[in-house]
Design a protein around this motif. Structure first.
Motif, PDB file in Angstrom:
ATOM      1  N   ASN A  67     102.460  55.259 104.427  1.00 18.22           N
ATOM      2  CA  ASN A  67     103.543  54.750 103.590  1.00 18.22           C
ATOM      3  C   ASN A  67     103.654  53.238 103.751  1.00 18.22           C
ATOM      4  O   ASN A  67     103.767  52.721 104.873  1.00 18.22           O
ATOM      5  N   THR A  68     103.642  52.521 102.637  1.00 17.98           N
ATOM      6  CA  THR A  68     103.657  51.057 102.684  1.00 17.98           C
ATOM      7  C   THR A  68     104.904  50.528 103.372  1.00 17.98           C
ATOM      8  O   THR A  68     104.838  49.568 104.159  1.00 17.98           O
ATOM      9  N   GLN A  69     106.041  51.131 103.104  1.00 21.86           N
ATOM     10  CA  GLN A  69     107.283  50.666 103.696  1.00 21.86           C
ATOM     11  C   GLN A  69     107.272  50.832 105.215  1.00 21.86           C
ATOM     12  O   GLN A  69     107.727  49.954 105.959  1.00 21.86           O
ATOM     13  N   GLN A  70     106.736  51.947 105.683  1.00 23.25           N
ATOM     14  CA  GLN A  70     106.652  52.165 107.126  1.00 23.25           C
ATOM     15  C   GLN A  70     105.672  51.189 107.764  1.00 23.25           C
ATOM     16  O   GLN A  70     105.892  50.694 108.861  1.00 23.25           O
ATOM     17  N   LYS A  71     104.595  50.900 107.059  1.00 23.31           N
ATOM     18  CA  LYS A  71     103.640  49.909 107.564  1.00 23.31           C
ATOM     19  C   LYS A  71     104.310  48.551 107.711  1.00 23.31           C
ATOM     20  O   LYS A  71     104.156  47.862 108.732  1.00 23.31           O
TER      21      LYS A  71
END
Length: 237
Positions: A67-71
């Motif tokens: 997930n981009t947001q978690q990254k």
């Protein structure tokens, strides 16, 4: 050859190989398959720092994710909690490229992280070496103080002459009981005084042995110091 985005810097082929070799030595929690994707969530980057500086990284704070947001969250935390302690920073623009697994982006970041870590390790080694030298210098001062204390104690240990000089006495049957008691008392006083002198001499011997041990220890300390310190600390004559 990869361009270091955001920096006017190119990695040479040798630098790329050195960085990849360096990465291969790290025991990661998961196998490496594609470097751009593997490091995109920041978890393996945190593991690199954890490998060299265990106390400044809690890898449980970083969640493996696609997930981009978690990254982004992982990289933000790494910048704030980890890289800040290494005087290192990855810009937001660079982070966006990393989390998107953009080719030729993460390797230069790892190269500069490698340099920063190696510099920090070298600095820590120099600091430890300096601390050991300072400890040796401090130990030398302590030893000198202990030596001075023993010398002062020895100076105070005065041995007085016996008050009763040993004499060869003849005993006769006609000697009175009072005279005999007087002779025995004098002999007992002589024995007591000589025993006291013997005790003082034994203490002196012990102190001298301790002084010799301290001097041997000081010589050992001085010979272990670098030349720059040896010129400042001279053995007493």
């Amino acid at each position: 050859m990869c361009i270091v985005l955001g920096m006017d810097r190119l990695l040479s082929d040798m630098e790329e190989r050195d960085t990849l070799t360096w990465i291969d030595k790290i025991p990661f929690s998961r196998p490496k398959k594609n470097i751009s994707r593997d490091f995109s969530d920041g978890v393996m980057v945190a593991e690199i720092v954890k490998h060299y500086f265990p106390r400044i990284v809690d890898v449980h704070n970083y969640i493996t994710s696609c997930n981009t947001q978690q990254k982004r969250s992982n990289w933000k935390l790494i910048n704030k909690k980890v890289f800040s302690k290494l005087d290192f920073y990855v810009s937001e623009d660079m982070v966006e490229k990393i989390v998107s697994s953009t080719p030729c982006v993460i390797l230069p970041v790892l190269f500069f992280l490698k340099e920063k870590i190696e510099n920090k390790l070298a600095q820590a080694t120099r600091t430890q070496h300096y601390s050991r030298n300072q400890e040796n210098l401090f130990s030398d001062v302590e030893i000198q103080q202990a030596e001075a204390g023993i010398v002062a104690q020895l100076a105070k240990m005065k041995i007085t002459e016996p008050t009763v000089k040993p004499q060869q006495l003849m005993f006769f049957p006609e000697m009175s009981l009072l005279t005999l008691r007087q002779v025995i008392l004098e002999k007992e006083l002589q024995i007591q005084e000589l025993q006291d002198i013997l005790k003082i001499l034994q203490v002196k011997v012990n102190k001298l042995e301790e002084l010799v041990q301290l001097k041997d220890k000081r010589i050992e300390h001085l010979t272990s110091l670098p030349e720059v310190y040896k010129t400042k600390l001279l053995l007493p004559g």
